[in-house]
Design a protein around this motif. Sequence first.
Motif, mmCIF file in Angstrom:
data_model
loop_
_atom_site.group_PDB
_atom_site.id
_atom_site.type_symbol
_atom_site.label_atom_id
_atom_site.label_comp_id
_atom_site.label_asym_id
_atom_site.label_seq_id
_atom_site.Cartn_x
_atom_site.Cartn_y
_atom_site.Cartn_z
ATOM 1 N N PRO A 72 0.821 -1.212 0.000
ATOM 2 C CA PRO A 72 0.000 0.000 0.000
ATOM 3 C C PRO A 72 0.860 1.269 0.000
ATOM 4 N N THR A 151 -2.491 0.561 -8.262
ATOM 5 C CA THR A 151 -3.693 -0.271 -8.334
ATOM 6 C C THR A 151 -4.511 -0.042 -7.064
ATOM 7 N N THR A 152 -5.606 -0.766 -6.953
ATOM 8 C CA THR A 152 -6.475 -0.600 -5.785
ATOM 9 C C THR A 152 -6.706 -1.951 -5.140
ATOM 10 N N ILE A 153 -6.601 -2.008 -3.818
ATOM 11 C CA ILE A 153 -6.875 -3.247 -3.086
ATOM 12 C C ILE A 153 -8.155 -3.054 -2.280
ATOM 13 N N GLY A 154 -8.922 -4.134 -2.142
ATOM 14 C CA GLY A 154 -10.212 -4.007 -1.479
ATOM 15 C C GLY A 154 -11.049 -3.050 -2.296
ATOM 16 N N LYS A 155 -11.795 -2.205 -1.643
ATOM 17 C CA LYS A 155 -12.632 -1.281 -2.411
ATOM 18 C C LYS A 155 -11.918 0.021 -2.734
ATOM 19 N N ILE A 157 -8.291 0.918 -1.277
ATOM 20 C CA ILE A 157 -6.965 1.102 -0.693
ATOM 21 C C ILE A 157 -5.941 1.314 -1.804
ATOM 22 N N LEU B 32 -2.137 -5.659 5.386
ATOM 23 C CA LEU B 32 -3.234 -5.632 4.426
ATOM 24 C C LEU B 32 -3.620 -7.089 4.205
ATOM 25 N N TYR B 145 -18.483 -8.300 -7.577
ATOM 26 C CA TYR B 145 -17.320 -7.516 -7.190
ATOM 27 C C TYR B 145 -16.135 -8.041 -7.996
ATOM 28 N N LYS B 150 -6.511 -3.524 -11.477
ATOM 29 C CA LYS B 150 -6.298 -2.657 -12.630
ATOM 30 C C LYS B 150 -5.071 -1.778 -12.437
ATOM 31 N N THR B 151 -4.391 -1.442 -13.529
ATOM 32 C CA THR B 151 -3.338 -0.441 -13.473
ATOM 33 C C THR B 151 -3.279 0.267 -14.825
ATOM 34 N N ASN B 197 -8.291 -9.639 -6.266
ATOM 35 C CA ASN B 197 -8.711 -8.688 -5.244
ATOM 36 C C ASN B 197 -9.905 -9.241 -4.465
ATOM 37 N N ARG B 209 -4.488 -12.607 -1.725
ATOM 38 C CA ARG B 209 -4.735 -11.720 -2.874
ATOM 39 C C ARG B 209 -3.592 -11.773 -3.876
#
Lengths: 494, 494
Positions: A72, A151-155, A157, B32, B145, B150-151, B197, B209
């Motif tokens: 993160p 990128t995004t982790i969970g919704k 992060i 995390l 979900y 993504k990046t 994710n 993850r």
Amino acid sequence: MAKEADFSETLTTYLKDKGFVYGPEPEIYGGLAGFYTYGPLGKRLKNNVEAVIRKVFNSNGFYEIEYPIISPKEVWKASGHLDSFNDPVILTEDGKESYRADKLIEELTGIAADHFSDEKLLETIKEKNIKAPGGKKLALKIERYSLMMKTTIGKNIEAYNRPETATTTYLPFKNYLNFFRDKLPFGVFQIGKAFRNEISPRQHLLRSREFTQAESQTFLFPEMKKEWPAFEEAKKELLPLWTEKMQNEEKKPEDISLEDAMKKKLLKNQAYAWHLWLSFKIFTDFGIPKERLRLRQHHHDEKAFYSDDTWDLEVQLKSFGWTEVCGISDRTNYDLSQHQKHSNEKLTARTLEGKEEIPHVIEIAFGVDRPFFALLDLNYDEREDEKRTLLTLPPWIAPIQVGIYPLVKKDGLAEKAKELMKTLGNKYLCYYDESGSIGRRYSRQDAAGTPLGITIDYDTKEDNTVTLRERDTMKQERVKIENLEKILGEKLNG
Amino acid sequence: MAKEADFSETLTTYLKDKGFVYGPEPEIYGGLAGFYTYGPLGKRLKNNVEAVIRKVFNSNGFYEIEYPIISPKEVWKASGHLDSFNDPVILTEDGKESYRADKLIEELTGIAADHFSDEKLLETIKEKNIKAPGGKKLALKIERYSLMMKTTIGKNIEAYNRPETATTTYLPFKNYLNFFRDKLPFGVFQIGKAFRNEISPRQHLLRSREFTQAESQTFLFPEMKKEWPAFEEAKKELLPLWTEKMQNEEKKPEDISLEDAMKKKLLKNQAYAWHLWLSFKIFTDFGIPKERLRLRQHHHDEKAFYSDDTWDLEVQLKSFGWTEVCGISDRTNYDLSQHQKHSNEKLTARTLEGKEEIPHVIEIAFGVDRPFFALLDLNYDEREDEKRTLLTLPPWIAPIQVGIYPLVKKDGLAEKAKELMKTLGNKYLCYYDESGSIGRRYSRQDAAGTPLGITIDYDTKEDNTVTLRERDTMKQERVKIENLEKILGEKLNG
């Protein structure tokens, strides 16, 4: 330059055709610059390269770990990457092309510009009248372009694919302390993927957007640097040192023993000297010739601000000339201090005098893709007189070690060859081939870098002998099957 | 259930303490969920697990490749992941907690729900009166979900960290054809990172993850499935088959030879049967006991719509009971067809009859983290009577194979031990330990899973003998140093 470019193109085509490197991937969808696949032969070569790295580190007391690729935001804020891991990008006046300003300068003038400020970059571009590779004029403005892949982790992060393994090797420091029972020094290494969103990736595997790093981190206290027990055993070894002074005086690198380098004060301390030697050993253990390697000290204004000393190991490639392949840095206590500050967790250990202190770190850092590329670049050999192309890879690094061929398929020769394939296949990377003339089969394996070939013919059925052929000399000898294992052992284990 | 949960907690603590698995990472920044580090012992064990995978695949004619982790949107559109790789998520009525609906059902009722429609999930939740683990009521609404991370590449190219290796193994199909000289069948495998994710990662390494997959893809034509040459050699081998029929009739799995399974029409064809056997071999070669494994056929409404047949290899864990660890699927020509359609590139090969056709694929797919976890779960052994905790890992998979201990540091015993460390260290993963009582040192290595210990004492100086101690039996014998290499060879190579 033109000749190097031609060679580079020949090599790239060859690597794809033989199954070493495909890409840019996804090829069938048009390809995205800077992403490559290691094909069937390439992956084996890469595995062998990684096996050498593991062997050298393991046998010198290091332990490997594997930290996640994704971390993160907090981590990259602390390490400094989020704020300052970016490239200076310059556009053409028409805004249609963009380039890394420092690399453009370096490629066209030879000046190492990667630590230049934006002002100095622009100055140099003006001064040297540098244009875009196609000839277009450059807009005299630098934009900073982050290399981080978000990128995004969970919704929600915010997180990033790591731009280097090093940072992630520091983070479990407290867990290492527990593992090593609170005793310094200790060494930890990682081999794993890292990602950099380069604006214009070039030079094939040398600067791709996704690559494999190998980095070792030795945790130690400053007072341990002066007397480093392992130094004793390496002190007579010669290293091709090219100090800042030699560079300034335009002298060539010199082969100097670690011991002499210490006496002449070319190297700061035993611990650092030993790490230089260890990195050099890794690269010579790959089978890269010593004459093609040099250790270049960073200029005092070139190294990172926190570094006490940095040297680069460079290899002289046929494609791109002298190229950095490894960096050895005394990173002081910079990284652990940063993470202690940002995480509010104590990252100290107890010195011999019983004080709690943040340890220093000496790092060996390189991309695995570079020695991989160097091995292919340096061993690719078009022999016009012999009318063949071969890869003169050292036997311990070659993707296939032994080719096994029945002279013809019939009369039980194929069965005999397959039998041999089974026995030897348990011990060596073997390849069975029964199709085409024997000459064609030899030349296919020459081009794949396979050091030895074994041919089963009609005599084999009579007297249990086979023909053993060497790739580089094309020398053939007749040997008994029962002696094969011993002979292969001698020839393949270097 | 409670007992399993207790064991799971004990194991997790133990794995962290001994240097097998740290996390969730970054620990010092709070962690995390779903990201773990393989520590110094864990990484060695993982490397050994991967070495077994490579050995089985290589010696059965497969070639490894390494495709990038990141691919642009087009790839995931074609593979179907972008549109349908998502999890059914259900929230508690207060909106504060979210869970995977299918996993919640599975954990609380044992019903395999991962292919249920949203309607069927809600129905089951109502019917079985399922609540959130804390006891809260669930809102009866499913949200989908996306699992994709993504990046962005370059300035604006939409791309993703891969959710599986398989798709990326299909993409270079045309390059494989060239490498294998247009001859099918051929097999390619990949071992590499994949990312999902997950909304609420649980069960430690079993559903993280970021994880490591190993997947082989065999490219073949349908007419090759019936007669598969390698089947001949494996046909007498027994597999613990649990067909759909047996499951429906609540019968137990049965040990059946491949040959008999074909005769009884339990398996569709020789090629598929052989791949089932190969996956079973990989897991038994890790050292997982046969009694802990079973091959479960998917229910006809459970498998993916394009799959002709799917079986799961399951292992009976102490922490979580029967758990899927590997899937074997006949994916027909689904994947290559999709990519041919979306890329407009011909992904065909020539059949034996000379027709251009899109080949079929039989896949073996598993996460490396699962057998890794299974080995620790099954070999963790608290022996109250012996007052010790040990890891009964098989010697070829253990992170350290030999512990080397001088009885005391003084009188040259440490030097003698270090000498031995050097000789044996070239061949085995050794660990030198001179600190603490000899009993403590033994027990540390028992807990690390080290199968053998060698102690150097005063007699060693007299007669060149050492004490060799076995982890599981604690049996000690006196052996000559000159015989050590031979004895270790016998004891460590299984």
